[in-house]
Enzyme design. Structure first.
Site, PDB file in Angstrom:
ATOM      1  N   LYS A  37       7.902   3.321  48.305  1.00 15.30           N
ATOM      2  CA  LYS A  37       8.535   2.064  48.697  1.00 15.30           C
ATOM      3  C   LYS A  37       7.468   1.063  49.115  1.00 15.30           C
ATOM      4  O   LYS A  37       6.415   1.446  49.625  1.00 15.30           O
ATOM      5  CB  LYS A  37       9.492   2.265  49.887  1.00 15.30           C
ATOM      6  CG  LYS A  37      10.789   2.958  49.568  1.00 15.30           C
ATOM      7  CD  LYS A  37      11.685   2.961  50.815  1.00 15.30           C
ATOM      8  CE  LYS A  37      13.073   3.467  50.502  1.00 15.30           C
ATOM      9  NZ  LYS A  37      13.967   3.355  51.690  1.00 15.30           N
ATOM     10  N   ARG A  41      22.524   1.752  44.099  1.00 12.13           N
ATOM     11  CA  ARG A  41      22.324   1.641  45.546  1.00 12.13           C
ATOM     12  C   ARG A  41      21.141   0.758  45.916  1.00 12.13           C
ATOM     13  O   ARG A  41      20.763   0.690  47.079  1.00 12.13           O
ATOM     14  CB  ARG A  41      22.125   3.034  46.172  1.00 12.13           C
ATOM     15  CG  ARG A  41      23.416   3.785  46.324  1.00 12.13           C
ATOM     16  CD  ARG A  41      23.384   4.793  47.459  1.00 12.13           C
ATOM     17  NE  ARG A  41      22.350   5.793  47.312  1.00 12.13           N
ATOM     18  CZ  ARG A  41      22.418   7.004  47.876  1.00 12.13           C
ATOM     19  NH1 ARG A  41      23.457   7.341  48.607  1.00 12.13           N
ATOM     20  NH2 ARG A  41      21.438   7.864  47.721  1.00 12.13           N
ATOM     21  N   LYS A  42      20.555   0.076  44.955  1.00 20.02           N
ATOM     22  CA  LYS A  42      19.424  -0.801  45.246  1.00 20.02           C
ATOM     23  C   LYS A  42      19.667  -2.188  44.660  1.00 20.02           C
ATOM     24  O   LYS A  42      18.807  -2.777  44.009  1.00 20.02           O
ATOM     25  CB  LYS A  42      18.133  -0.179  44.697  1.00 20.02           C
ATOM     26  CG  LYS A  42      17.650   1.018  45.498  1.00 20.02           C
ATOM     27  CD  LYS A  42      17.141   0.605  46.865  1.00 20.02           C
ATOM     28  CE  LYS A  42      16.742   1.774  47.753  1.00 20.02           C
ATOM     29  NZ  LYS A  42      17.899   2.463  48.330  1.00 20.02           N
ATOM     30  N   LYS A  66      25.916  -0.238  32.814  1.00 14.85           N
ATOM     31  CA  LYS A  66      27.076  -1.022  32.385  1.00 14.85           C
ATOM     32  C   LYS A  66      26.758  -1.813  31.124  1.00 14.85           C
ATOM     33  O   LYS A  66      25.739  -2.500  31.064  1.00 14.85           O
ATOM     34  CB  LYS A  66      27.495  -1.988  33.497  1.00 14.85           C
ATOM     35  CG  LYS A  66      27.958  -1.293  34.768  1.00 14.85           C
ATOM     36  CD  LYS A  66      28.301  -2.296  35.855  1.00 14.85           C
ATOM     37  CE  LYS A  66      28.749  -1.579  37.129  1.00 14.85           C
ATOM     38  NZ  LYS A  66      29.045  -2.539  38.223  1.00 14.85           N
ATOM     39  N   PHE A  84       4.120  12.103  53.656  1.00 11.97           N
ATOM     40  CA  PHE A  84       5.229  11.887  52.734  1.00 11.97           C
ATOM     41  C   PHE A  84       5.008  12.791  51.519  1.00 11.97           C
ATOM     42  O   PHE A  84       4.657  12.338  50.443  1.00 11.97           O
ATOM     43  CB  PHE A  84       5.292  10.418  52.332  1.00 11.97           C
ATOM     44  CG  PHE A  84       6.476  10.013  51.477  1.00 11.97           C
ATOM     45  CD1 PHE A  84       7.490  10.895  51.137  1.00 11.97           C
ATOM     46  CD2 PHE A  84       6.575   8.705  51.006  1.00 11.97           C
ATOM     47  CE1 PHE A  84       8.566  10.515  50.358  1.00 11.97           C
ATOM     48  CE2 PHE A  84       7.634   8.293  50.223  1.00 11.97           C
ATOM     49  CZ  PHE A  84       8.626   9.202  49.897  1.00 11.97           C
ATOM     50  N   GLU A  92      32.736   6.454  32.445  1.00  9.41           N
ATOM     51  CA  GLU A  92      33.652   6.169  31.350  1.00  9.41           C
ATOM     52  C   GLU A  92      32.854   5.602  30.179  1.00  9.41           C
ATOM     53  O   GLU A  92      32.208   4.556  30.326  1.00  9.41           O
ATOM     54  CB  GLU A  92      34.729   5.158  31.779  1.00  9.41           C
ATOM     55  CG  GLU A  92      35.630   5.646  32.901  1.00  9.41           C
ATOM     56  CD  GLU A  92      34.969   5.569  34.261  1.00  9.41           C
ATOM     57  OE1 GLU A  92      35.053   6.572  35.014  1.00  9.41           O
ATOM     58  OE2 GLU A  92      34.352   4.540  34.564  1.00  9.41           O
ATOM     59  N   ASP A 130      15.779  13.273  49.154  1.00 15.44           N
ATOM     60  CA  ASP A 130      16.924  12.407  49.401  1.00 15.44           C
ATOM     61  C   ASP A 130      17.778  12.373  48.139  1.00 15.44           C
ATOM     62  O   ASP A 130      17.248  12.312  47.031  1.00 15.44           O
ATOM     63  CB  ASP A 130      16.431  10.996  49.757  1.00 15.44           C
ATOM     64  CG  ASP A 130      17.524  10.098  50.307  1.00 15.44           C
ATOM     65  OD1 ASP A 130      18.624  10.608  50.581  1.00 15.44           O
ATOM     66  OD2 ASP A 130      17.283   8.892  50.465  1.00 15.44           O
ATOM     67  N   ALA A 131      19.087  12.403  48.299  1.00 15.78           N
ATOM     68  CA  ALA A 131      19.978  12.274  47.148  1.00 15.78           C
ATOM     69  C   ALA A 131      19.880  10.873  46.568  1.00 15.78           C
ATOM     70  O   ALA A 131      19.564   9.914  47.275  1.00 15.78           O
ATOM     71  CB  ALA A 131      21.417  12.579  47.556  1.00 15.78           C
ATOM     72  N   LYS A 182      30.816  -5.920  31.004  1.00 15.10           N
ATOM     73  CA  LYS A 182      30.976  -5.890  32.459  1.00 15.10           C
ATOM     74  C   LYS A 182      30.243  -7.101  33.040  1.00 15.10           C
ATOM     75  O   LYS A 182      29.015  -7.153  33.044  1.00 15.10           O
ATOM     76  CB  LYS A 182      30.412  -4.606  33.054  1.00 15.10           C
ATOM     77  CG  LYS A 182      31.334  -3.385  32.954  1.00 15.10           C
ATOM     78  CD  LYS A 182      31.411  -2.837  31.568  1.00 15.10           C
ATOM     79  CE  LYS A 182      32.190  -1.524  31.520  1.00 15.10           C
ATOM     80  NZ  LYS A 182      32.353  -1.057  30.131  1.00 15.10           N
ATOM     81  N   GLU A 203      27.431   6.398  35.375  1.00 14.80           N
ATOM     82  CA  GLU A 203      26.875   6.624  36.708  1.00 14.80           C
ATOM     83  C   GLU A 203      26.034   7.896  36.693  1.00 14.80           C
ATOM     84  O   GLU A 203      26.303   8.823  35.932  1.00 14.80           O
ATOM     85  CB  GLU A 203      27.993   6.771  37.752  1.00 14.80           C
ATOM     86  CG  GLU A 203      29.051   5.698  37.694  1.00 14.80           C
ATOM     87  CD  GLU A 203      28.573   4.357  38.194  1.00 14.80           C
ATOM     88  OE1 GLU A 203      27.499   4.315  38.835  1.00 14.80           O
ATOM     89  OE2 GLU A 203      29.262   3.361  37.959  1.00 14.80           O
ATOM     90  N   ASP A 263      29.746  -7.957  36.004  1.00 14.97           N
ATOM     91  CA  ASP A 263      28.818  -7.626  37.088  1.00 14.97           C
ATOM     92  C   ASP A 263      27.382  -7.764  36.611  1.00 14.97           C
ATOM     93  O   ASP A 263      26.509  -8.232  37.345  1.00 14.97           O
ATOM     94  CB  ASP A 263      29.028  -6.170  37.562  1.00 14.97           C
ATOM     95  CG  ASP A 263      30.168  -6.035  38.534  1.00 14.97           C
ATOM     96  OD1 ASP A 263      30.580  -7.054  39.108  1.00 14.97           O
ATOM     97  OD2 ASP A 263      30.646  -4.907  38.720  1.00 14.97           O
ATOM     98  N   ASP A 289      17.216   6.873  43.948  1.00 20.05           N
ATOM     99  CA  ASP A 289      18.216   5.911  43.481  1.00 20.05           C
ATOM    100  C   ASP A 289      17.758   5.216  42.208  1.00 20.05           C
ATOM    101  O   ASP A 289      18.536   5.017  41.273  1.00 20.05           O
ATOM    102  CB  ASP A 289      18.498   4.854  44.563  1.00 20.05           C
ATOM    103  CG  ASP A 289      19.183   5.432  45.783  1.00 20.05           C
ATOM    104  OD1 ASP A 289      19.934   6.417  45.638  1.00 20.05           O
ATOM    105  OD2 ASP A 289      18.970   4.911  46.897  1.00 20.05           O
ATOM    106  N   LYS A 290      16.486   4.849  42.158  1.00 19.59           N
ATOM    107  CA  LYS A 290      15.969   4.174  40.971  1.00 19.59           C
ATOM    108  C   LYS A 290      15.906   5.120  39.775  1.00 19.59           C
ATOM    109  O   LYS A 290      16.083   4.700  38.627  1.00 19.59           O
ATOM    110  CB  LYS A 290      14.579   3.606  41.267  1.00 19.59           C
ATOM    111  CG  LYS A 290      14.620   2.189  41.780  1.00 19.59           C
ATOM    112  CD  LYS A 290      15.008   1.223  40.682  1.00 19.59           C
ATOM    113  CE  LYS A 290      15.906   0.133  41.214  1.00 19.59           C
ATOM    114  NZ  LYS A 290      16.994  -0.211  40.347  1.00 19.59           N
ATOM    115  N   HIS A 327      11.706   6.719  43.033  1.00 18.65           N
ATOM    116  CA  HIS A 327      12.700   6.764  44.109  1.00 18.65           C
ATOM    117  C   HIS A 327      14.000   7.337  43.540  1.00 18.65           C
ATOM    118  O   HIS A 327      14.404   6.981  42.428  1.00 18.65           O
ATOM    119  CB  HIS A 327      12.924   5.356  44.653  1.00 18.65           C
ATOM    120  CG  HIS A 327      13.823   5.294  45.838  1.00 18.65           C
ATOM    121  ND1 HIS A 327      15.203   5.386  45.730  1.00 18.65           N
ATOM    122  CD2 HIS A 327      13.560   5.156  47.167  1.00 18.65           C
ATOM    123  CE1 HIS A 327      15.738   5.299  46.924  1.00 18.65           C
ATOM    124  NE2 HIS A 327      14.757   5.167  47.820  1.00 18.65           N
TER     125      HIS A 327
END
Length: 392
Positions: free
Chosen positions: A168, A247-248, A268, A233, A61, A241-242, A272, A48, A274, A22-23, A20
């Site tokens: 998915k 995003r997941k 990260k 598909f 960064e 898809d970008a 961090k 990123e 997060d 995003d993944k 995917h």
């Protein structure tokens, strides 16, 4: 109405495969993080990645005195995922790679580099565990991840050679007063070669991906199954898809069953919170449940940038605790050091262990040896709570 109160309560979670878009970005960001930590354990990394047709952009960064070849890391990650042919619309040999990286802000570094390690940002993080599965995860996300991993497995093993990397999965589970009793609906969307017959794909995905994953006691009646509901598909991955790192986040955690502080993980370094505090919160929650203190448990921890200790801590056992939530909170405070430095030290997080977490979830990974999935504190917690030693 609470999942613990209702009969016939339905809950759905999804997962995505490593192909995917995003993944793919999550995995590239974490591969870069691992490559840097392998050489520089003190590096500061906020990496990123974004992708679209024929292009990977790496930005963020990064402060380190070591050098890595970004393009090599990107291409090797894309190759491992399976984008190896131009006909897929994206391939590791011909995709363009752009890198735009600068050092960590001195203002942020000032708060993190003090005598005591301060949190790299403000925010709140949640950890969760429950008794629905051996790995102490909610059943819908556990099954969705297993199906996504199985989809990738049959593709890479050549069992279903017409499959492509993007895909998915989605699973709906019926609950009876907090107890999962049946899988009601399954959706699998998988990228494929253009010439495979839809009926063949559907039958083989059901037989080799879906049914082997659903425990027999949860399919006393056949679930409703949708395989590639649109019928086709072929165009997928970055061509379809970008993609973007982070995003997941619900796929990465508890499939929506527990709350989420909002911060993404991949790319990260462990300063961090997060990432590191979300891992620590999962460690706490899993040990509380493994200790037999509660059947269902959530913890929230909050931080301020540059501050060396949590600003707040709260717990919720959803009425399943063997002792009061106030007592559980006291035990957690005594047994766990949830300062950023304490978390990094206890879980040994300055290591290149992150790429493996960037697909199929960061929690409940019985296929990986992850420090926050250990129940090494369970016996101690049970003793503190005055409960019998757990059988682990």
């Amino acid at each position: 109405m609470s999942i613990l109160d209702a009969s016939g309560y339905l809950f759905t979670s999804e997962s995505v495969t490593e192909g995917h878009p995003d993944k793919m970005c999550d995995q590239i960001s974490d591969a870069i993080l691992d490559a840097i930590l392998a050489q520089d354990r003190e590096a500061r990394v906020a990496c990123e990645t974004s992708t679209t047709t024929g292009l990977v952009l790496v930005f963020g960064e990064i402060t380190t005195n070591k050098y890595i070849e970004f393009q090599d890391v990107v291409r090797e990650t894309v190759r491992e995922i399976g984008y190896t042919k131009a006909e897929y619309g994206f391939d590791y040999q011909t995709c363009g790679t752009m890198v735009s990286v600068k050092g960590q802000s001195r203002d942020i570094a000032m708060g993190v580099d003090g005598e005591e390690l301060g949190a790299g940002d403000q925010g709140m993080m949640f950890g969760f565990a429950c008794n629905e599965t051996p790995e102490k995860m909610p059943l819908p996300i556990a099954l969705a991840h297993r199906m996504a991993r199985q989809l990738a497995y049959v593709r890479k093993q050549g069992d279903l050679p017409y499959l492509r990397p993007d895909g998915k999965t989605q699973v709906t589970v019926e609950y009876d007063h907090g107890r999962p009793v049946a899988v009601k609906t399954v959706v699998v969307s998988t990228q494929h070669d253009p010439d495979v017959h839809p009926r063949k794909l559907q039958d083989q995905v059901i037989g080799q991906v879906i049914m082997p994953v659903i425990p027999s006691h949860l399919r006393k009646t056949d679930p409703v199954i949708h395989v590639n509901p649109t019928g086709r598909f072929v165009t997928g991955g970055p061509m379809g898809d970008a993609g973007l790192t982070g995003r997941k986040i619900i796929v990465d955690t508890y499939g929506g069953m527990a709350r989420h502080g909002g911060g993404a993980f991949s790319g990260k370094d462990p300063t961090k919170v997060d990432r590191s505090a979300a891992y620590a919160a999962r460690w706490v929650a899993k040990n509380v449940v493994a200790a037999g203190i509660a059947d269902r448990f959530e913890i929230e921890v909050a931080y301020g940038i540059g501050i060396a200790h949590p600003l707040s801590l709260s717990v919720d056992s959803f009425g399943t605790g063997k002792i009061s939530d106030d007592r559980i909170l006291d035990i957690v405070r005594s047994a766990f050091d949830l300062s950023p430095a304490g978390i990094i030290r206890a879980l040994d997080l300055r290591r290149p262990i992150y790429k493996q977490t960037a697909a199929y979830g960061h929690f409940g990974r019985d296929d990986l040896d992850l420090p926050w999935e250990q129940v090494d504190k369970a016996a101690e917690l049970a003793s503190m709570a005055g409960l019998p030693a757990p059988i682990l």
